[in-house]
Write a protein that holds these residues in place. Structure first.
Motif, PDB file in Angstrom:
ATOM      1  N   ASN A  81     -60.766  33.754  26.353  1.00 32.29           N
ATOM      2  CA  ASN A  81     -61.726  33.125  25.472  1.00 32.29           C
ATOM      3  C   ASN A  81     -62.780  32.403  26.312  1.00 32.29           C
ATOM      4  O   ASN A  81     -62.637  31.237  26.647  1.00 32.29           O
ATOM      5  CB  ASN A  81     -61.016  32.168  24.528  1.00 32.29           C
ATOM      6  N   SER A  95     -52.443  26.923  22.367  1.00 31.46           N
ATOM      7  CA  SER A  95     -52.401  25.992  21.240  1.00 31.46           C
ATOM      8  C   SER A  95     -51.232  25.014  21.330  1.00 31.46           C
ATOM      9  O   SER A  95     -51.401  23.830  21.065  1.00 31.46           O
ATOM     10  CB  SER A  95     -52.377  26.746  19.913  1.00 31.46           C
ATOM     11  N   ASP A 131     -53.518  33.581  27.925  1.00 26.53           N
ATOM     12  CA  ASP A 131     -52.374  32.892  27.324  1.00 26.53           C
ATOM     13  C   ASP A 131     -52.787  32.130  26.067  1.00 26.53           C
ATOM     14  O   ASP A 131     -53.919  31.654  25.952  1.00 26.53           O
ATOM     15  CB  ASP A 131     -51.768  31.887  28.312  1.00 26.53           C
ATOM     16  N   ASP A 132     -51.855  31.989  25.140  1.00 26.89           N
ATOM     17  CA  ASP A 132     -52.047  31.145  23.962  1.00 26.89           C
ATOM     18  C   ASP A 132     -51.812  29.706  24.396  1.00 26.89           C
ATOM     19  O   ASP A 132     -50.724  29.363  24.860  1.00 26.89           O
ATOM     20  CB  ASP A 132     -51.066  31.542  22.863  1.00 26.89           C
TER      21      ASP A 132
END
Length: 87
Positions: A2, A46, A43-44
């Protein structure tokens, strides 16, 4: 990856708290560097962002509301919500 979030983190700047309590500068910088590396890998993040905790210093730290605001935006939460802090 992102790229938008990576750039938001990379170019974020926080005011110093002066003689008021603030977040430990080294801890925040280290956390954000690791966060950018994780985003670059795809990678996530959150869960990591939601559990971020920083020590408070009595002076010359980052303004806590500014750091919290960045983390809220990264996590997609409404800003203005303070994170829990380390003792």
């Amino acid at each position: 990856m992102n790229e938008h979030l990576i750039q938001r983190i990379r170019y974020s700047q926080f005011r110093m708290s002066g003689f008021r309590a603030g977040y430990d500068v080294d801890e925040v910088d280290h956390f954000l560097e690791g966060l950018m590396r994780a985003l670059e890998r795809g990678d996530d993040v959150s869960g990591v962002v939601g559990h971020a905790r920083f020590s408070q210093v009595k002076r010359k730290g980052y303004v806590m509301s500014e750091v919290d605001g960045l983390l809220d935006r990264i996590a997609g939460r409404p800003t203005g919500r303070a994170h829990e802090n380390a003792p």
